[in-house]
Design an enzyme around this catalytic site. Structure first.
Site, PDB file in Angstrom:
ATOM      1  N   LYS A  58     -57.493  20.496 -15.524  1.00 34.32           N
ATOM      2  CA  LYS A  58     -58.417  21.460 -14.921  1.00 34.32           C
ATOM      3  C   LYS A  58     -58.651  22.653 -15.856  1.00 34.32           C
ATOM      4  O   LYS A  58     -59.742  23.232 -15.879  1.00 34.32           O
ATOM      5  CB  LYS A  58     -57.912  21.940 -13.569  1.00 34.32           C
ATOM      6  CG  LYS A  58     -58.460  21.144 -12.414  1.00 34.32           C
ATOM      7  CD  LYS A  58     -57.792  19.828 -12.150  1.00 34.32           C
ATOM      8  CE  LYS A  58     -58.452  18.607 -12.576  1.00 34.32           C
ATOM      9  NZ  LYS A  58     -57.684  17.367 -12.330  1.00 34.32           N
ATOM     10  N   GLY A 122     -31.409  12.248 -14.551  1.00 34.92           N
ATOM     11  CA  GLY A 122     -30.488  11.909 -13.465  1.00 34.92           C
ATOM     12  C   GLY A 122     -30.446  10.403 -13.276  1.00 34.92           C
ATOM     13  O   GLY A 122     -31.486   9.742 -13.326  1.00 34.92           O
ATOM     14  N   GLY A 192     -62.047   5.647 -13.850  1.00 32.85           N
ATOM     15  CA  GLY A 192     -61.462   6.257 -12.652  1.00 32.85           C
ATOM     16  C   GLY A 192     -61.469   7.770 -12.802  1.00 32.85           C
ATOM     17  O   GLY A 192     -62.158   8.324 -13.676  1.00 32.85           O
ATOM     18  N   VAL A 193     -60.678   8.419 -11.974  1.00 34.18           N
ATOM     19  CA  VAL A 193     -60.654   9.885 -11.949  1.00 34.18           C
ATOM     20  C   VAL A 193     -60.336  10.450 -13.335  1.00 34.18           C
ATOM     21  O   VAL A 193     -61.050  11.322 -13.847  1.00 34.18           O
ATOM     22  CB  VAL A 193     -59.584  10.375 -10.943  1.00 34.18           C
ATOM     23  CG1 VAL A 193     -59.542  11.877 -10.904  1.00 34.18           C
ATOM     24  CG2 VAL A 193     -59.855   9.813  -9.561  1.00 34.18           C
ATOM     25  N   GLU A 213     -65.756   0.135 -18.383  1.00 33.88           N
ATOM     26  CA  GLU A 213     -65.115  -0.134 -17.090  1.00 33.88           C
ATOM     27  C   GLU A 213     -65.175  -1.624 -16.791  1.00 33.88           C
ATOM     28  O   GLU A 213     -66.246  -2.223 -16.886  1.00 33.88           O
ATOM     29  CB  GLU A 213     -65.825   0.685 -15.995  1.00 33.88           C
ATOM     30  CG  GLU A 213     -65.473   0.329 -14.571  1.00 33.88           C
ATOM     31  CD  GLU A 213     -64.000   0.529 -14.235  1.00 33.88           C
ATOM     32  OE1 GLU A 213     -63.483   1.635 -14.451  1.00 33.88           O
ATOM     33  OE2 GLU A 213     -63.357  -0.446 -13.767  1.00 33.88           O
ATOM     34  N   ARG A 282     -51.771   4.005 -13.503  1.00 37.05           N
ATOM     35  CA  ARG A 282     -50.419   4.482 -13.796  1.00 37.05           C
ATOM     36  C   ARG A 282     -49.389   3.573 -13.127  1.00 37.05           C
ATOM     37  O   ARG A 282     -49.682   2.943 -12.117  1.00 37.05           O
ATOM     38  CB  ARG A 282     -50.262   5.940 -13.319  1.00 37.05           C
ATOM     39  CG  ARG A 282     -51.268   6.850 -14.034  1.00 37.05           C
ATOM     40  CD  ARG A 282     -51.100   8.316 -13.674  1.00 37.05           C
ATOM     41  NE  ARG A 282     -49.791   8.846 -13.961  1.00 37.05           N
ATOM     42  CZ  ARG A 282     -49.381   9.285 -15.147  1.00 37.05           C
ATOM     43  NH1 ARG A 282     -50.186   9.251 -16.199  1.00 37.05           N
ATOM     44  NH2 ARG A 282     -48.171   9.775 -15.300  1.00 37.05           N
ATOM     45  N   ASP A 322     -45.555   9.489  -6.576  1.00 37.50           N
ATOM     46  CA  ASP A 322     -46.137   8.382  -7.347  1.00 37.50           C
ATOM     47  C   ASP A 322     -45.215   7.179  -7.464  1.00 37.50           C
ATOM     48  O   ASP A 322     -45.667   6.079  -7.747  1.00 37.50           O
ATOM     49  CB  ASP A 322     -46.464   8.857  -8.777  1.00 37.50           C
ATOM     50  CG  ASP A 322     -47.756   9.645  -8.863  1.00 37.50           C
ATOM     51  OD1 ASP A 322     -48.302  10.016  -7.805  1.00 37.50           O
ATOM     52  OD2 ASP A 322     -48.230   9.894  -9.992  1.00 37.50           O
ATOM     53  N   ALA A 330     -51.077  14.512  -6.304  1.00 39.66           N
ATOM     54  CA  ALA A 330     -50.032  15.535  -6.243  1.00 39.66           C
ATOM     55  C   ALA A 330     -49.809  16.028  -4.815  1.00 39.66           C
ATOM     56  O   ALA A 330     -48.670  16.206  -4.375  1.00 39.66           O
ATOM     57  CB  ALA A 330     -50.405  16.701  -7.148  1.00 39.66           C
ATOM     58  N   HIS A 454     -73.589  33.010   5.362  1.00 39.25           N
ATOM     59  CA  HIS A 454     -74.838  32.804   4.617  1.00 39.25           C
ATOM     60  C   HIS A 454     -74.953  33.848   3.515  1.00 39.25           C
ATOM     61  O   HIS A 454     -74.698  35.010   3.766  1.00 39.25           O
ATOM     62  CB  HIS A 454     -76.043  32.928   5.545  1.00 39.25           C
ATOM     63  CG  HIS A 454     -77.341  32.827   4.808  1.00 39.25           C
ATOM     64  ND1 HIS A 454     -77.837  31.620   4.375  1.00 39.25           N
ATOM     65  CD2 HIS A 454     -78.219  33.783   4.382  1.00 39.25           C
ATOM     66  CE1 HIS A 454     -78.972  31.834   3.729  1.00 39.25           C
ATOM     67  NE2 HIS A 454     -79.228  33.143   3.713  1.00 39.25           N
TER      68      HIS A 454
HETATM   69  C1  LIG Z   1     -54.668  13.492 -16.372  1.00 33.44           C
HETATM   70  C2  LIG Z   1     -54.224  13.517 -14.935  1.00 33.44           C
HETATM   71  C3  LIG Z   1     -54.887  14.326 -14.047  1.00 33.44           C
HETATM   72  C4  LIG Z   1     -54.493  14.371 -12.712  1.00 33.44           C
HETATM   73  N1  LIG Z   1     -55.176  15.179 -11.870  1.00 33.44           N
HETATM   74  C5  LIG Z   1     -54.823  15.226 -10.580  1.00 33.44           C
HETATM   75  C6  LIG Z   1     -55.494  16.093  -9.688  1.00 33.44           C
HETATM   76  O1  LIG Z   1     -56.405  16.820 -10.072  1.00 33.44           O
HETATM   77  N2  LIG Z   1     -55.082  16.127  -8.407  1.00 33.44           N
HETATM   78  C7  LIG Z   1     -54.063  15.331  -7.940  1.00 33.44           C
HETATM   79  O2  LIG Z   1     -53.736  15.393  -6.758  1.00 33.44           O
HETATM   80  N3  LIG Z   1     -53.407  14.511  -8.771  1.00 33.44           N
HETATM   81  C8  LIG Z   1     -53.757  14.439 -10.067  1.00 33.44           C
HETATM   82  N4  LIG Z   1     -53.062  13.632 -10.919  1.00 33.44           N
HETATM   83  C9  LIG Z   1     -51.944  12.830 -10.360  1.00 33.44           C
HETATM   84  C10 LIG Z   1     -50.692  13.700 -10.201  1.00 33.44           C
HETATM   85  O3  LIG Z   1     -50.362  14.247 -11.446  1.00 33.44           O
HETATM   86  C11 LIG Z   1     -49.548  12.868  -9.649  1.00 33.44           C
HETATM   87  O4  LIG Z   1     -49.955  12.234  -8.462  1.00 33.44           O
HETATM   88  C12 LIG Z   1     -48.336  13.748  -9.348  1.00 33.44           C
HETATM   89  O5  LIG Z   1     -47.904  14.401 -10.504  1.00 33.44           O
HETATM   90  C13 LIG Z   1     -47.199  12.921  -8.758  1.00 33.44           C
HETATM   91  O6  LIG Z   1     -46.118  13.750  -8.501  1.00 33.44           O
HETATM   92  P1  LIG Z   1     -44.610  13.215  -8.491  1.00 33.44           P
HETATM   93  O7  LIG Z   1     -43.776  14.371  -8.111  1.00 33.44           O
HETATM   94  O8  LIG Z   1     -44.535  11.987  -7.688  1.00 33.44           O
HETATM   95  O9  LIG Z   1     -44.315  12.766  -9.984  1.00 33.44           O
HETATM   96  P2  LIG Z   1     -44.473  13.493 -11.400  1.00 33.44           P
HETATM   97  O10 LIG Z   1     -45.392  14.620 -11.346  1.00 33.44           O
HETATM   98  O11 LIG Z   1     -44.742  12.410 -12.372  1.00 33.44           O
HETATM   99  O12 LIG Z   1     -43.033  14.104 -11.669  1.00 33.44           O
HETATM  100  C14 LIG Z   1     -41.924  13.304 -11.911  1.00 33.44           C
HETATM  101  C15 LIG Z   1     -40.905  14.125 -12.670  1.00 33.44           C
HETATM  102  O13 LIG Z   1     -39.659  13.437 -12.652  1.00 33.44           O
HETATM  103  C16 LIG Z   1     -39.069  13.520 -13.937  1.00 33.44           C
HETATM  104  N5  LIG Z   1     -38.166  12.382 -14.057  1.00 33.44           N
HETATM  105  C17 LIG Z   1     -38.451  11.061 -14.052  1.00 33.44           C
HETATM  106  N6  LIG Z   1     -37.304  10.326 -14.099  1.00 33.44           N
HETATM  107  C18 LIG Z   1     -36.286  11.207 -14.120  1.00 33.44           C
HETATM  108  C19 LIG Z   1     -34.882  11.083 -14.125  1.00 33.44           C
HETATM  109  N7  LIG Z   1     -34.285   9.886 -14.095  1.00 33.44           N
HETATM  110  N8  LIG Z   1     -34.148  12.204 -14.165  1.00 33.44           N
HETATM  111  C20 LIG Z   1     -34.731  13.432 -14.178  1.00 33.44           C
HETATM  112  N9  LIG Z   1     -36.054  13.608 -14.155  1.00 33.44           N
HETATM  113  C21 LIG Z   1     -36.823  12.516 -14.108  1.00 33.44           C
HETATM  114  C22 LIG Z   1     -40.261  13.459 -14.886  1.00 33.44           C
HETATM  115  O14 LIG Z   1     -39.905  13.972 -16.139  1.00 33.44           O
HETATM  116  C23 LIG Z   1     -41.245  14.346 -14.136  1.00 33.44           C
HETATM  117  O15 LIG Z   1     -41.048  15.691 -14.463  1.00 33.44           O
HETATM  118  C24 LIG Z   1     -53.412  13.586 -12.264  1.00 33.44           C
HETATM  119  C25 LIG Z   1     -52.717  12.784 -13.164  1.00 33.44           C
HETATM  120  C26 LIG Z   1     -53.113  12.750 -14.479  1.00 33.44           C
HETATM  121  C27 LIG Z   1     -52.343  11.881 -15.425  1.00 33.44           C
END
Ligand SMILES: Cc1cc2nc3c(=O)[nH]c(=O)nc-3n(C[C@H](O)[C@H](O)[C@H](O)COP(=O)(O)OP(=O)(O)OC[C@H]3O[C@@H](n4cnc5c(N)ncnc54)[C@H](O)[C@@H]3O)c2cc1C
Length: 475
Positions: A58, A122, A192-193, A213, A282, A322, A330, A454
């Site tokens: 963003k 972890g 995609g997005v 695509e 992903r 995810d 997110a 408005h």
């Molecule tokens: C380019 C891009 C743009 C995006 N834009 C948007 C958007 O505009 N809006 C939206 O809603 N979503 C967006 N997304 C998707 C969004 O980023 C994800 O859905 C979101 O980050 C998922 O959150 P999460 O907490 O599940 O995982 P993540 O954000 O992936 O966080 C996981 C964390 O766990 C850590 N981790 C993993 N394994 C271990 C371990 N064993 N020990 C310790 N730490 C670990 C990783 O290092 C990471 O920090 C975008 C994604 C991308 C790639």
């Protein structure tokens, strides 16, 4: 001696850090483990979202939109600018600052909420009486024991088979957010997005962008009418999107990348570009978690198997975001994080999957909540539709951005809102009203009878609701 916690969260992205904060608010002793490193090797909590996803994309979309405005739209306002140029290093530096502010913000929130943060990886060591032993491998090696474990380890970019990311010429979202000069020619695989957002950034800055695509339809998950309108706008901007292609061999050369593909007509073609961004989805991430040690169940995609409450097959182990089923967003991860913390506390945490908004931050923005017209048809639901174009909205005209429309879909009998779809200016903000309305099971009539300021873009939302009953006032 292992450190004892009520709740251990593995992963500090939006799913994990929010779960940790909510659990601490509910009175638990909480640890959050995250391994993301900044360029100095220090902690950078916030996950994909903060470091290489939502936030940096963003930031670049904003910078590139300013550039586009200065080049192509300021003149309409009588503002003369000449020699507009882009300092890519400065733009990337600003993006990095925004990311760091968010990393620091999360560390501050951990302190404020008394969440113990551990920087490292972890992994499950073993199940113990009343909980699990978790090993942290990082700057300091620690052993923690938690009664309840929340896994929020996120996802990684999917690579094309045989074409690993080198992040110099073949880029994932990570490299795509660190390109240090405007590529003359850029190809993306996947519309995609992420493909559309990244493609938009570099097109605005001057790249010749082609998106390849595989699917024959553009944005198949989006309401067809809205997707068509968006495609028209992207075509006009010069964002080249080729649908129904089959990607063949990808070769990196001294000059860049050569992508062989067959187009929808069956013609064999090749595209020579400076850089290639692969944005084909992903994959859930459980690397290094050592799930085997405790017998945590994964599905065939590698996602952690959970029920509707985010419970895994192991007692006291939960997973969110995810790394589990459902949309990779997110805010979906955050909602699950909060709900799990509340369930651990014996409360009734709840996530309504029917009212999760989706946003694509291109220009025009695309946002929606609920079902599309094609889904309603497939489900055999009788519905009424109403649309209102931004062309007929005073604020949109004043802004100089009249692309797109708001579309309402309501039940033909009860008038309950079943879906709202927007393509146009600030769709990302406008969709919030529709989410609230659907969460409260509002009818189109409810929105039509609410006073909207408005002039505002939100009047288009009201008018689209009026259109369901064929009584727009301004169109
Ligand atoms: C380019 C891009 C743009 C995006 N834009 C948007 C958007 O505009 N809006 C939206 O809603 N979503 C967006 N997304 C998707 C969004 O980023 C994800 O859905 C979101 O980050 C998922 O959150 P999460 O907490 O599940 O995982 P993540 O954000 O992936 O966080 C996981 C964390 O766990 C850590 N981790 C993993 N394994 C271990 C371990 N064993 N020990 C310790 N730490 C670990 C990783 O290092 C990471 O920090 C975008 C994604 C991308 C790639």
């Amino acid at each position: 001696m292992s450190k004892q916690f009520d709740v251990i969260v593995i992963g500090g992205g939006p799913g994990g850090y929010i779960a940790a904060i909510r659990a601490a608010q509910l009175g638990f002793q909480v640890a959050c483990i995250d391994e993301w490193k900044n360029e100095k090797g220090g902690p950078a909590p916030g996950g994909t979202c903060t470091n290489v996803g939502c936030i940096p994309s963003k930031a670049l979309l904003q910078s590139s939109e300013h550039f586009e405005q200065a080049n192509h739209h300021f003149a309409d306002h009588g503002i003369k600018v000449s020699d507009v140029s882009i300092d890519v290093a400065k733009m990337i530096g600003r993006k990095d600052t925004v990311v760091k502010q968010n990393n620091d913000g999360i560390l501050y929130l951990f302190k404020k909420n008394k969440v113990s943060f551990f920087h490292g990886r972890g992994s499950f060591a073993k199940a113990v009486e009343g909980g699990y032993e978790i090993q942290v491998a990082g700057s300091a090696n620690e052993t923690l024991t938690g009664k309840q474990i929340i896994i929020a380890t996120g996802s990684n970019a999917r690579a094309l088979p045989g074409t690993p990311f080198d992040e110099v010429k073949v880029l994932s979202n990570d490299g795509a957010l660190r390109i240090n000069a405007v590529p003359k020619k850029l190809a993306l695989i996947g519309s995609g997005v992420i493909g559309l957002e990244m493609g938009s950034v570099w097109r605005r800055l001057g790249s010749e962008v082609t998106i390849l695509e595989g699917l024959p339809t553009f944005l198949g998950a989006v309401d067809e009418q809205i997707a068509k309108e968006a495609k028209k706008a992207f075509d006009k901007q010069g964002l080249k999107i080729e649908l129904g292609v089959k990607v063949g061999e990808i070769k990196t050369t001294d000059a860049g990348v050569s992508v062989a593909y067959t187009n929808a007509k069956g013609e064999a073609l090749s595209l020579d570009v400076d850089k290639l961004i692969v944005s084909i989805g992903r994959v859930p991430n459980t690397i290094g978690l050592n799930v085997e040690a405790v017998g945590l169940q994964l599905d065939e995609r590698g996602a952690i198997v959970v029920d509707g409450d985010c419970k895994t097959n192991l007692p006291g182990v939960w997973a969110v975001g995810d790394v589990v089923r459902g949309p990779m967003l997110a805010h979906k991860a955050e909602e699950e994080g909060v709900a799990v913390a509340e369930r651990i506390a014996g409360q009734h945490g709840h996530v309504n999957f029917n009212t999760i908004p989706w946003v694509i931050y291109t220009s025009p923005e695309i946002a929606w909540v609920g079902r599309t017209e094609q889904q309603l048809k497939a489900d055999g639901v009788k519905y009424k539709a109403g649309t209102f174009p931004f062309l007929a909205n005073g604020r949109a005209r004043a802004l100089g951005d009249t692309t797109g429309m708001v579309k309402f879909l309501a039940d033909a009998t009860t008038d309950e809102i079943l879906g709202v779809h927007i393509v146009g200016p600030m769709a990302s903000e406008l969709i919030a009203e529709a989410v609230v309305a659907m969460e409260f099971k509002a009818s189109a009539e409810d929105i039509a009878r609410i006073c909207h300021a408005h002039p505002s873009l939100s009047e288009a939302t009201k008018e689209a609701a009026l259109a369901v009953d064929k009584r727009t006032l301004n169109f």
